[in-house]
Design a protein around this motif. Sequence first.
Motif, PDB file in Angstrom:
ATOM      1  N   ARG A   1      12.526 -32.441  -6.820  1.00  0.00           N
ATOM      2  CA  ARG A   1      11.990 -33.125  -8.015  1.00  0.00           C
ATOM      3  C   ARG A   1      10.754 -32.415  -8.554  1.00  0.00           C
ATOM      4  NH1 ARG A   1      12.885 -37.815  -4.845  1.00  0.00           N
ATOM      5  NH2 ARG A   1      10.661 -38.052  -4.449  1.00  0.00           N
TER       6      ARG A   1
ATOM      7  N   ASP B   1       3.611 -21.691 -20.821  1.00  0.00           N
ATOM      8  CA  ASP B   1       4.940 -21.471 -21.407  1.00  0.00           C
ATOM      9  C   ASP B   1       5.543 -20.160 -20.906  1.00  0.00           C
ATOM     10  OD1 ASP B   1       5.201 -23.833 -22.799  1.00  0.00           O
ATOM     11  OD2 ASP B   1       3.936 -23.091 -24.425  1.00  0.00           O
TER      12      ASP B   1
ATOM     13  N   VAL C   1       7.233 -20.506 -17.442  1.00  0.00           N
ATOM     14  CA  VAL C   1       8.591 -21.050 -17.325  1.00  0.00           C
ATOM     15  C   VAL C   1       9.574 -19.883 -17.308  1.00  0.00           C
ATOM     16  CG1 VAL C   1      10.335 -22.498 -18.415  1.00  0.00           C
ATOM     17  CG2 VAL C   1       7.953 -23.235 -18.405  1.00  0.00           C
TER      18      VAL C   1
ATOM     19  N   ASP D   1      14.494 -25.270  -6.969  1.00  0.00           N
ATOM     20  CA  ASP D   1      13.510 -25.935  -7.844  1.00  0.00           C
ATOM     21  C   ASP D   1      13.078 -25.037  -9.004  1.00  0.00           C
ATOM     22  OD1 ASP D   1      12.105 -24.193  -6.189  1.00  0.00           O
ATOM     23  OD2 ASP D   1      10.401 -25.533  -5.896  1.00  0.00           O
TER      24      ASP D   1
ATOM     25  N   ASN E   1      14.294 -24.513 -11.945  1.00  0.00           N
ATOM     26  CA  ASN E   1      14.938 -24.833 -13.229  1.00  0.00           C
ATOM     27  C   ASN E   1      13.869 -25.457 -14.128  1.00  0.00           C
ATOM     28  OD1 ASN E   1      15.065 -27.952 -13.016  1.00  0.00           O
ATOM     29  ND2 ASN E   1      15.877 -27.215 -11.069  1.00  0.00           N
ATOM     30  N   GLU E   2      14.113 -25.431 -15.448  1.00  0.00           N
ATOM     31  CA  GLU E   2      13.038 -25.786 -16.376  1.00  0.00           C
ATOM     32  C   GLU E   2      12.473 -27.188 -16.150  1.00  0.00           C
ATOM     33  OE1 GLU E   2      13.429 -24.638 -20.418  1.00  0.00           O
ATOM     34  OE2 GLU E   2      11.532 -25.616 -20.958  1.00  0.00           O
ATOM     35  N   GLU E   3      13.351 -28.178 -15.910  1.00  0.00           N
ATOM     36  CA  GLU E   3      12.871 -29.559 -15.761  1.00  0.00           C
ATOM     37  C   GLU E   3      11.927 -29.681 -14.554  1.00  0.00           C
ATOM     38  OE1 GLU E   3      16.041 -32.374 -15.280  1.00  0.00           O
ATOM     39  OE2 GLU E   3      14.633 -34.053 -15.099  1.00  0.00           O
ATOM     40  N   THR E   4      12.361 -29.107 -13.418  1.00  0.00           N
ATOM     41  CA  THR E   4      11.531 -29.203 -12.212  1.00  0.00           C
ATOM     42  C   THR E   4      10.246 -28.398 -12.376  1.00  0.00           C
ATOM     43  OG1 THR E   4      13.539 -29.426 -10.926  1.00  0.00           O
ATOM     44  CG2 THR E   4      11.561 -28.916  -9.696  1.00  0.00           C
TER      45      THR E   4
ATOM     46  N   ARG F   1       8.565 -27.942 -15.086  1.00  0.00           N
ATOM     47  CA  ARG F   1       7.627 -28.730 -15.907  1.00  0.00           C
ATOM     48  C   ARG F   1       6.945 -29.804 -15.044  1.00  0.00           C
ATOM     49  NH1 ARG F   1       6.537 -25.928 -20.563  1.00  0.00           N
ATOM     50  NH2 ARG F   1       8.451 -25.202 -21.505  1.00  0.00           N
ATOM     51  N   THR F   2       7.709 -30.432 -14.140  1.00  0.00           N
ATOM     52  CA  THR F   2       7.098 -31.431 -13.244  1.00  0.00           C
ATOM     53  C   THR F   2       6.090 -30.759 -12.321  1.00  0.00           C
ATOM     54  OG1 THR F   2       9.160 -32.672 -13.246  1.00  0.00           O
ATOM     55  CG2 THR F   2       7.581 -33.242 -11.521  1.00  0.00           C
TER      56      THR F   2
END
Length: 215
Positions: free
Chosen positions: A55, A118, A121, A163, A165-168, A170-171
Amino acid sequence: MNIILLGPPGAGKGTQAARLVEHHGMRQLSTGDMLRAAVKAQTPVGLEAKAIMERGELVSDEIVSKLIDAELTAMGPDVGAIFDGYPRTAAQAEQLDAILARHGRKLDHVIELEVDEDALVERIIGRFTCANCGAGYHDIYKLPKVAGVCDKCGSTEFKRRPDDNEETVRTRMAEYRAKTAPILPIYDARGIVTRIDGMAAIDTVTDRIEQVLAS
Ligand code: AP5
């Protein structure tokens, strides 16, 4: 010498730590690497950490501080330590002070790699490592010299972190801003922080870190 490398995910902590290990024979203490090894080995720590890491959230302070303490005990007193990805919270910073005191060590430098989120990422999503020796590569910035063959060990097997990947990512960055960046003032107050432009070329960042260690 004992140093902390601080910076958000993808800032280049692991890249620079590996170079310091090579140049100075120091030991890289990466809590991320330790946790990934625990996940792979399916130890109780690994079983607890797996979903949290996927996560992009932080594993408990007690777990990571115990890992660091155990590594320092195994290392003995004469080898320099590079703390990579630890401490990450105010509680971990306090625990590190206590651990270092127990081991008769003191912190010499905290190096913060300053970066543009940015761009990070892109750095992280393009990252991959040799499945055999762990050498790090990047789809754009650092490809193997011969396509599909590790420069260091010749293996043709590579892997990517679950982990990354973009979503993780960002978290992970939000966790850094909320919980890790606020510990910098603790070390600023001790006058041991140097800020380095982590967007510079990898060799330039290494040169700046070497200057700090020599100062
Ligand atoms: P962790 O493994 O520590 O990951 P991270 O902090 O998110 O950092 P990364 O390893 O992603 O990045 P890096 O700064 O090392 O960059 P790298 O050198 O690879 O933690 C993972 C997870 O474990 C956490 O989310 C958490 O769940 C848990 N965890 C770990 N420690 C914890 C703790 N103390 N407390 C609680 N939970 C914890 O570089 C990235 C890429 O960019 C590479 O491809 C590299 O080649 C390239 N690159 C590097 N520098 C440059 C440059 N200057 N120019 C161009 N490219 C560059």
